[in-house]
Design a protein around this motif. Structure first.
Motif, PDB file in Angstrom:
ATOM      1  N   PRO A   1      -2.487   2.976  -1.674  1.00  0.00           N
ATOM      2  CA  PRO A   1      -3.614   2.904  -0.742  1.00  0.00           C
ATOM      3  C   PRO A   1      -4.873   3.611  -1.236  1.00  0.00           C
ATOM      4  CG  PRO A   1      -1.600   3.269   0.469  1.00  0.00           C
ATOM      5  CD  PRO A   1      -1.234   3.345  -0.989  1.00  0.00           C
ATOM      6  N   SER A   2      -4.741   4.806  -1.817  1.00  0.00           N
ATOM      7  CA  SER A   2      -5.924   5.534  -2.293  1.00  0.00           C
ATOM      8  C   SER A   2      -6.610   4.781  -3.434  1.00  0.00           C
ATOM      9  CB  SER A   2      -5.526   6.939  -2.763  1.00  0.00           C
ATOM     10  OG  SER A   2      -4.548   6.873  -3.787  1.00  0.00           O
ATOM     11  N   ARG A   3      -5.821   4.157  -4.298  1.00  0.00           N
ATOM     12  CA  ARG A   3      -6.404   3.381  -5.394  1.00  0.00           C
ATOM     13  C   ARG A   3      -7.091   2.128  -4.871  1.00  0.00           C
ATOM     14  NH1 ARG A   3      -1.703   2.969  -9.904  1.00  0.00           N
ATOM     15  NH2 ARG A   3      -3.189   1.440 -10.718  1.00  0.00           N
ATOM     16  N   MET A   4      -6.517   1.514  -3.820  1.00  0.00           N
ATOM     17  CA  MET A   4      -7.154   0.335  -3.235  1.00  0.00           C
ATOM     18  C   MET A   4      -8.475   0.704  -2.566  1.00  0.00           C
ATOM     19  SD  MET A   4      -4.051  -1.978  -1.692  1.00  0.00           S
ATOM     20  CE  MET A   4      -3.367  -0.699  -0.666  1.00  0.00           C
ATOM     21  N   ILE A   5      -8.536   1.876  -1.951  1.00  0.00           N
ATOM     22  CA  ILE A   5      -9.789   2.327  -1.333  1.00  0.00           C
ATOM     23  C   ILE A   5     -10.862   2.528  -2.400  1.00  0.00           C
ATOM     24  CG2 ILE A   5     -10.876   4.229  -0.087  1.00  0.00           C
ATOM     25  CD1 ILE A   5      -8.238   4.562   1.456  1.00  0.00           C
ATOM     26  N   LYS A   6     -10.480   3.112  -3.537  1.00  0.00           N
ATOM     27  CA  LYS A   6     -11.435   3.301  -4.639  1.00  0.00           C
ATOM     28  C   LYS A   6     -11.952   1.950  -5.141  1.00  0.00           C
ATOM     29  CE  LYS A   6      -9.445   7.655  -6.299  1.00  0.00           C
ATOM     30  NZ  LYS A   6      -8.697   8.324  -7.403  1.00  0.00           N
ATOM     31  N   PHE A   7     -11.044   0.984  -5.253  1.00  0.00           N
ATOM     32  CA  PHE A   7     -11.471  -0.341  -5.713  1.00  0.00           C
ATOM     33  C   PHE A   7     -12.350  -1.020  -4.666  1.00  0.00           C
ATOM     34  CE2 PHE A   7     -10.974  -4.886  -6.521  1.00  0.00           C
ATOM     35  CZ  PHE A   7     -11.286  -4.933  -7.870  1.00  0.00           C
TER      36      PHE A   7
ATOM     37  N   ILE B   1       2.882   2.165  13.530  1.00  0.00           N
ATOM     38  CA  ILE B   1       3.681   1.545  12.465  1.00  0.00           C
ATOM     39  C   ILE B   1       2.838   1.349  11.213  1.00  0.00           C
ATOM     40  CG2 ILE B   1       4.864  -0.593  11.782  1.00  0.00           C
ATOM     41  CD1 ILE B   1       5.835  -0.817  14.690  1.00  0.00           C
ATOM     42  N   LEU B   2       1.584   0.885  11.392  1.00  0.00           N
ATOM     43  CA  LEU B   2       0.700   0.696  10.242  1.00  0.00           C
ATOM     44  C   LEU B   2       0.395   2.014   9.545  1.00  0.00           C
ATOM     45  CD1 LEU B   2      -1.949  -1.934  11.445  1.00  0.00           C
ATOM     46  CD2 LEU B   2      -0.247  -2.210   9.650  1.00  0.00           C
ATOM     47  N   ILE B   3       0.087   3.049  10.339  1.00  0.00           N
ATOM     48  CA  ILE B   3      -0.239   4.354   9.755  1.00  0.00           C
ATOM     49  C   ILE B   3       0.953   4.917   8.985  1.00  0.00           C
ATOM     50  CG2 ILE B   3      -0.799   6.758  10.304  1.00  0.00           C
ATOM     51  CD1 ILE B   3      -2.433   5.679  12.683  1.00  0.00           C
ATOM     52  N   ILE B   4       2.133   4.835   9.570  1.00  0.00           N
ATOM     53  CA  ILE B   4       3.348   5.344   8.905  1.00  0.00           C
ATOM     54  C   ILE B   4       3.618   4.549   7.631  1.00  0.00           C
ATOM     55  CG2 ILE B   4       5.857   5.553   9.120  1.00  0.00           C
ATOM     56  CD1 ILE B   4       5.379   6.098  12.135  1.00  0.00           C
ATOM     57  N   PHE B   5       3.443   3.228   7.697  1.00  0.00           N
ATOM     58  CA  PHE B   5       3.686   2.385   6.526  1.00  0.00           C
ATOM     59  C   PHE B   5       2.781   2.782   5.361  1.00  0.00           C
ATOM     60  CE2 PHE B   5       2.377  -1.411   4.109  1.00  0.00           C
ATOM     61  CZ  PHE B   5       3.602  -1.762   3.551  1.00  0.00           C
ATOM     62  N   PHE B   6       1.472   2.906   5.615  1.00  0.00           N
ATOM     63  CA  PHE B   6       0.540   3.243   4.533  1.00  0.00           C
ATOM     64  C   PHE B   6       0.712   4.686   4.065  1.00  0.00           C
ATOM     65  CE2 PHE B   6      -1.774  -0.495   6.172  1.00  0.00           C
ATOM     66  CZ  PHE B   6      -2.002  -1.150   4.971  1.00  0.00           C
ATOM     67  N   ALA B   7       1.073   5.591   4.989  1.00  0.00           N
ATOM     68  CA  ALA B   7       1.314   6.981   4.590  1.00  0.00           C
ATOM     69  C   ALA B   7       2.536   7.074   3.668  1.00  0.00           C
ATOM     70  CB  ALA B   7       1.514   7.851   5.827  1.00  0.00           C
ATOM     71  N   LEU B   8       3.621   6.382   4.027  1.00  0.00           N
ATOM     72  CA  LEU B   8       4.816   6.373   3.177  1.00  0.00           C
ATOM     73  C   LEU B   8       4.514   5.727   1.829  1.00  0.00           C
ATOM     74  CD1 LEU B   8       7.675   5.422   5.678  1.00  0.00           C
ATOM     75  CD2 LEU B   8       7.410   7.577   4.442  1.00  0.00           C
ATOM     76  N   TRP B   9       3.753   4.644   1.865  1.00  0.00           N
ATOM     77  CA  TRP B   9       3.364   3.961   0.624  1.00  0.00           C
ATOM     78  C   TRP B   9       2.621   4.924  -0.305  1.00  0.00           C
ATOM     79  CZ3 TRP B   9       0.040  -1.174   0.718  1.00  0.00           C
ATOM     80  CH2 TRP B   9      -0.048  -1.680  -0.588  1.00  0.00           C
ATOM     81  N   GLU B  10       1.648   5.654   0.259  1.00  0.00           N
ATOM     82  CA  GLU B  10       0.858   6.600  -0.534  1.00  0.00           C
ATOM     83  C   GLU B  10       1.729   7.724  -1.088  1.00  0.00           C
ATOM     84  OE1 GLU B  10      -2.368   8.403  -2.352  1.00  0.00           O
ATOM     85  OE2 GLU B  10      -2.322   6.443  -1.360  1.00  0.00           O
ATOM     86  N   ILE B  11       2.596   8.275  -0.256  1.00  0.00           N
ATOM     87  CA  ILE B  11       3.441   9.403  -0.683  1.00  0.00           C
ATOM     88  C   ILE B  11       4.426   8.969  -1.760  1.00  0.00           C
ATOM     89  CG2 ILE B  11       5.250  10.996   0.089  1.00  0.00           C
ATOM     90  CD1 ILE B  11       3.776  11.039   2.830  1.00  0.00           C
TER      91      ILE B  11
ATOM     92  N   ALA C   1       4.217   6.453  -3.804  1.00  0.00           N
ATOM     93  CA  ALA C   1       3.517   6.139  -5.054  1.00  0.00           C
ATOM     94  C   ALA C   1       3.020   7.407  -5.747  1.00  0.00           C
ATOM     95  CB  ALA C   1       2.349   5.201  -4.771  1.00  0.00           C
ATOM     96  N   LYS C   2       2.580   8.373  -4.964  1.00  0.00           N
ATOM     97  CA  LYS C   2       2.049   9.616  -5.536  1.00  0.00           C
ATOM     98  C   LYS C   2       3.121  10.387  -6.289  1.00  0.00           C
ATOM     99  CE  LYS C   2      -0.564  13.773  -4.306  1.00  0.00           C
ATOM    100  NZ  LYS C   2      -1.219  14.524  -3.207  1.00  0.00           N
ATOM    101  N   PHE C   3       4.326  10.411  -5.755  1.00  0.00           N
ATOM    102  CA  PHE C   3       5.431  11.154  -6.392  1.00  0.00           C
ATOM    103  C   PHE C   3       6.281  10.257  -7.303  1.00  0.00           C
ATOM    104  CE2 PHE C   3       4.430  13.775  -2.672  1.00  0.00           C
ATOM    105  CZ  PHE C   3       4.355  15.034  -3.258  1.00  0.00           C
ATOM    106  N   LYS C   4       5.736   9.060  -7.625  1.00  0.00           N
ATOM    107  CA  LYS C   4       6.361   8.148  -8.581  1.00  0.00           C
ATOM    108  C   LYS C   4       7.755   7.665  -8.160  1.00  0.00           C
ATOM    109  CE  LYS C   4       2.830   8.963 -11.262  1.00  0.00           C
ATOM    110  NZ  LYS C   4       1.737   7.972 -11.415  1.00  0.00           N
ATOM    111  N   ILE C   5       8.034   7.742  -6.862  1.00  0.00           N
ATOM    112  CA  ILE C   5       9.301   7.187  -6.380  1.00  0.00           C
ATOM    113  C   ILE C   5       9.251   5.662  -6.488  1.00  0.00           C
ATOM    114  CG2 ILE C   5      10.841   7.004  -4.376  1.00  0.00           C
ATOM    115  CD1 ILE C   5       9.775   9.733  -3.488  1.00  0.00           C
TER     116      ILE C   5
END
Length: 270
Positions: free
Chosen positions: A58-64, A33-43, A45-49
């Motif tokens: 998630p990728s921006r939080m990892i950079k920070f 559930i956690l993996i799916i949640f963060f994967a959907l969040w990333e996707i 956000a990436k496609f500006k939905i």
């Protein structure tokens, strides 16, 4: 008899394996559930939905996270918040339990203070934050006191209620044999109330985190609460969301520790 023992042993082994499989299934489902949640969040956000400026990514939080680590600030903020939370948690539990024992010991005092405890429990302790800051100053002491105030009254009420619910027949039996009040407390009341005290510990985990974060919102210059409030002020949602996730992990680990204490107690009791 030997064949019956073998059948019983085999059935017991099958039951143990089924319990282990169920636990593993629950664990992997939770992780999935956690993996799916963060994967959907990333996707999304990436496609500006969804707008990554408003909900981060998630990728921006990892950079920070890497940036904080490289600056040497990551563990400093985590340590400060965890230190304040643990101190507030321990003080709230210990002082609350001691006061509950005093109220059980002196029934007259319990009846006198009961309405005051009810009022203090209903009072939003957060409203007292500015007063605490004014009294003790702008620092960690104020934050710890705010966390202590939020958890203290709940501990007193819950533990004292557990003391009053102890089997009266056991207490009367000890009195019949001439036991003192201290012996009744030591051999009946406290052992019978351990589950109640552990439940109070579980409640205090969440309350202590709430108190510390509120205190850091008010006065802190470091800590996860400071990162959240500062990130909101400068519109850095990466900082805010990362701090919230770290808080969630830390709170879960603290709760898991208390739950392990409960499991150990139940195993010892059995």
């Amino acid at each position: 008899m030997l064949n019956e023992a073998k059948v019983f042993s085999k059935e017991h082994e099958i039951y143990i394996k089924s319990v282990k499989r169920k636990k593993m299934l629950i664990f992997f489902t939770q992780i999935s559930i956690l993996i799916i949640f963060f994967a959907l969040w990333e996707i999304l956000a990436k496609f500006k939905i969804i707008d990554p400026f408003l909900v981060s990514q998630p990728s921006r939080m990892i950079k920070f996270l890497i940036k904080l680590y490289n600056n040497g600030e990551l563990f400093k903020h985590i340590f400060v918040t965890c230190y304040e939370t643990i101190i507030g948690f321990v003080l709230g539990t210990v002082i609350g339990t001691i006061i509950a024992i005093i109220l059980w010991w002196w029934d007259f005092l319990s009846k006198v203070l009961e309405p005051y405890l009810v009022v203090l429990n209903a009072l939003p302790k957060i409203a007292l934050g500015p007063i605490i800051v004014f009294w003790v100053g702008n620092g960690k002491t104020a934050i710890i006191i705010i966390a202590l105030m939020i958890s203290l009254i709940v501990t007193i009420i819950s533990v004292h209620t557990g003391f009053k619910e102890v089997d009266e027949d056991k207490i009367k039996l000890l009195k019949t044999f001439g036991a003192s009040k201290f012996q009744i407390l030591k051999y009946v009341v406290l052992p019978s109330s351990v589950p109640t005290i552990i439940s109070a510990l579980k409640i205090n985990v969440g309350l202590s985190w709430v108190g510390v974060i509120v205190g850091e919102f008010l006065v802190a210059k470091e800590g996860l609460g400071f990162l959240i409030i500062f990130g909101g002020q400068v519109a850095q949602l990466d900082m805010v969301m990362l701090s919230i996730i770290i808080l969630s992990i830390a709170a879960y680990l603290m709760y898991a520790f208390v739950a392990s204490l409960e499991d150990k107690f139940l195993g010892w009791k059995n």
